[in-house]
Enzyme design. Structure first.
Site, short mmCIF file in Angstrom:
data_model
loop_
_atom_site.label_atom_id
_atom_site.label_comp_id
_atom_site.label_asym_id
_atom_site.label_seq_id
_atom_site.Cartn_x
_atom_site.Cartn_y
_atom_site.Cartn_z
N LYS A 164 -2.77 56.37 7.09
CA LYS A 164 -1.39 55.99 6.79
C LYS A 164 -0.67 55.77 8.10
O LYS A 164 -0.76 56.60 9.01
CB LYS A 164 -0.73 57.11 5.97
CG LYS A 164 0.80 57.12 5.97
CD LYS A 164 1.33 58.06 4.90
CE LYS A 164 2.54 58.85 5.37
NZ LYS A 164 2.99 59.84 4.36
N ASP A 191 4.03 53.85 5.48
CA ASP A 191 5.16 54.68 5.02
C ASP A 191 6.40 54.32 5.82
O ASP A 191 6.42 54.43 7.05
CB ASP A 191 4.80 56.17 5.22
CG ASP A 191 5.87 57.12 4.66
OD1 ASP A 191 6.90 56.63 4.12
OD2 ASP A 191 5.68 58.34 4.75
N GLU A 216 4.77 53.25 0.98
CA GLU A 216 5.47 54.48 0.61
C GLU A 216 6.95 54.40 0.96
O GLU A 216 7.32 54.05 2.07
CB GLU A 216 4.81 55.65 1.36
CG GLU A 216 5.33 57.03 1.00
CD GLU A 216 4.55 58.14 1.72
OE1 GLU A 216 3.45 57.88 2.24
OE2 GLU A 216 5.06 59.28 1.76
N ASP A 241 8.10 58.88 -2.41
CA ASP A 241 8.06 60.19 -1.77
C ASP A 241 9.45 60.81 -1.93
O ASP A 241 9.73 61.50 -2.92
CB ASP A 241 7.65 60.01 -0.29
CG ASP A 241 7.75 61.27 0.56
OD1 ASP A 241 8.21 62.30 0.06
OD2 ASP A 241 7.36 61.24 1.74
N LYS A 265 5.05 66.56 -2.78
CA LYS A 265 5.20 67.56 -1.72
C LYS A 265 5.77 68.82 -2.34
O LYS A 265 6.82 68.76 -3.00
CB LYS A 265 6.15 67.05 -0.62
CG LYS A 265 5.56 65.94 0.22
CD LYS A 265 6.52 65.51 1.30
CE LYS A 265 5.93 64.36 2.11
NZ LYS A 265 6.95 63.74 2.99
N GLY A 293 2.54 65.75 3.26
CA GLY A 293 2.66 66.84 4.23
C GLY A 293 4.00 66.77 4.94
O GLY A 293 4.68 65.74 4.93
O1 OSB Z 1 7.25 60.89 4.84
O2 OSB Z 1 5.38 61.79 4.53
C1 OSB Z 1 6.42 61.71 5.18
C2 OSB Z 1 6.26 64.07 8.19
C3 OSB Z 1 7.56 64.50 8.25
C4 OSB Z 1 8.47 64.00 7.35
C5 OSB Z 1 8.08 63.07 6.38
C6 OSB Z 1 6.76 62.65 6.31
C7 OSB Z 1 5.86 63.13 7.25
C8 OSB Z 1 4.47 62.69 7.32
C9 OSB Z 1 3.49 63.61 8.00
O3 OSB Z 1 4.09 61.61 6.95
C10 OSB Z 1 2.54 64.25 7.05
C11 OSB Z 1 1.76 65.31 7.77
O4 OSB Z 1 0.89 64.94 8.56
O5 OSB Z 1 2.02 66.50 7.55
MG MG Z 2 6.56 59.79 3.21
#
Ligand code: OSB
Ligand code: MG
Length: 371
Positions: A164, A191, A216, A241, A265, A293
């Protein structure tokens, strides 16, 4: 067998990332998360509040999380017995928003219940559909496209099943074109973290050419309706998300055809009970989910592994190895990925790992006990 929480220990920890993480809303160099330890009869359950350091991903941040857990969540879960962790969410349901703060405490109680029963957390939540979860990586915006290509090459060599990449206006079509040229057959997605509006519809349509698995959260963090409009114009499935904070939101988004996939999440939806409901709504509608995450420490990461063993988590998620984030993990054993790009769940009680308490103390910047 009912149980009662006698004491809640809050900590704020500071952990520098191996490398900064850049999204459309900014860079993170060091994570400051609030850890929640719930104690009953000498057993501790642990949870992590996944809020960021600033209210940019959503409205929560470290400071708001501390205050919500301390002043609003703790008094509602202390001293009054629970028969099941599934009842925690209802006790704090009338707190508006602040789901990450509520969720950090909720997941701690699930861990406590699992430890008291001597069962792994994945079993208690009804997971276990797979012994290893498929793992992908989320790559922040890199300084140059060459840097991005090099990072992707390394992650693929490590076995990760899906890439991603973060995008924003000006770092989208051309960057993805280069990635696709070099890696024509990988599972790839982008994303945007809400960096676009419906005025950018042509730019987003241009991404269809790259046959991404999904895009995303391209539009506003709280706007399901505009995503439904956008989806009509795109071949690429939209994955929501930020928009999905509850099972009700998932139902509405699915009904409106605002997305084809949902990222779950734990923090964003307020813990395991709601995450399971979102999972079930999606499963019934034939919408696959994956586990997102928030740059978690080992505690939140292990909770994510448990969650992703539920049956409808069929797509590789953003849960990857500890060493991609931290020089030193706060567990006695790191969370590792296999060469096949999976992470194994284990059979130990609770979230499945031991905390390195000396190291944890050394990175704790604030601590408070609530009785
Ligand atoms: O949008 O998924 C997201 C990290 C911080 C805030 C939002 C996002 C993210 C990530 C990282 O995409 C996911 C990870 O590696 O923990
Ligand atoms: Mg995201």
């Amino acid at each position: 067998m009912s149980f009662q929480i006698e004491e809640i220990r809050l900590r704020q920890i500071g952990m520098p990332l191996v490398k900064f993480f850049e999204t459309s809303f900014g860079r993170t160099y060091e994570r400051h998360m609030v850890l929640v330890e719930v104690v009953s009869e000498g057993v501790s359950g642990w949870g992590e509040v996944t809020a960021g350091e600033n209210p940019f991903y959503n409205e929560e941040w470290t400071e708001s999380a501390w205050s919500i857990v301390k002043d609003y969540v703790a008094p509602r879960i202390l001293k009054t017995p629970f028969t099941t962790s599934a009842d925690v969410a209802a006790r704090v349901a009338h707190i508006r928003g602040h789901r990450m703060a509520r969720g950090g405490a909720e997941v701690a109680v699930w861990d406590l219940e699992a430890k008291r029963a001597g069962v792994p957390l994945w079993k208690l939540i009804g997971g276990g559909a797979r012994p290893e979860i498929p793992s992908g990586v989320s790559l922040g915006i890199q300084d140059t496209v060459d840097d991005l290509l090099n990072v992707i090459e390394k992650e693929l060599a490590d076995g990760y099943q899906r890439i991603k990449m973060k995008i924003k206006p000006g770092r989208d079509v051309e960057d993805i074109r280069e990635v696709r040229k070099r890696f024509p057959s990988i599972k790839l997605m982008a994303d945007a973290n809400s960096a676009y509006t419906l005025n950018d519809i042509d730019r987003l349509k241009a991404l269809d050419e790259f046959y991404l698995m999904m895009i995303e959260q391209p539009l506003a963090h709280d706007d399901i309706i505009d995503h439904a409009e956008l989806q009509k114009h795109l071949q690429t499935p939209i994955c929501l998300d930020e928009c999905i904070r509850s099972a009700h939101h998932a139902e509405q988004a699915i009904r409106m055809h605002a997305c084809g996939i949902i990222n779950i999440k734990l923090g964003r939806v307020g813990g395991f009970a709601e995450a399971k409901k979102v999972h079930d709504v999606c499963q019934a509608a034939g919408i696959p989910v994956w586990c997102g995450g928030m740059l978690e420490s080992g505690i939140g990461r292990a909770h994510n592994v448990a969650l992703a063993t539920l049956p409808n988590f069929t797509i590789p998620g953003d849960v990857s190895a500890s060493k991609r984030y931290w020089k030193r993990e706060l567990l006695t054993e790191e969370i590792v990925a296999t060469p096949n790009g999976t992470i194994k769940s284990n059979d130990r009680p609770g979230f499945g790992y031991d905390i390195d308490m000396d190291f944890l103390d050394s990175i704790t910047v604030r601590k408070e006990t609530i009785r």
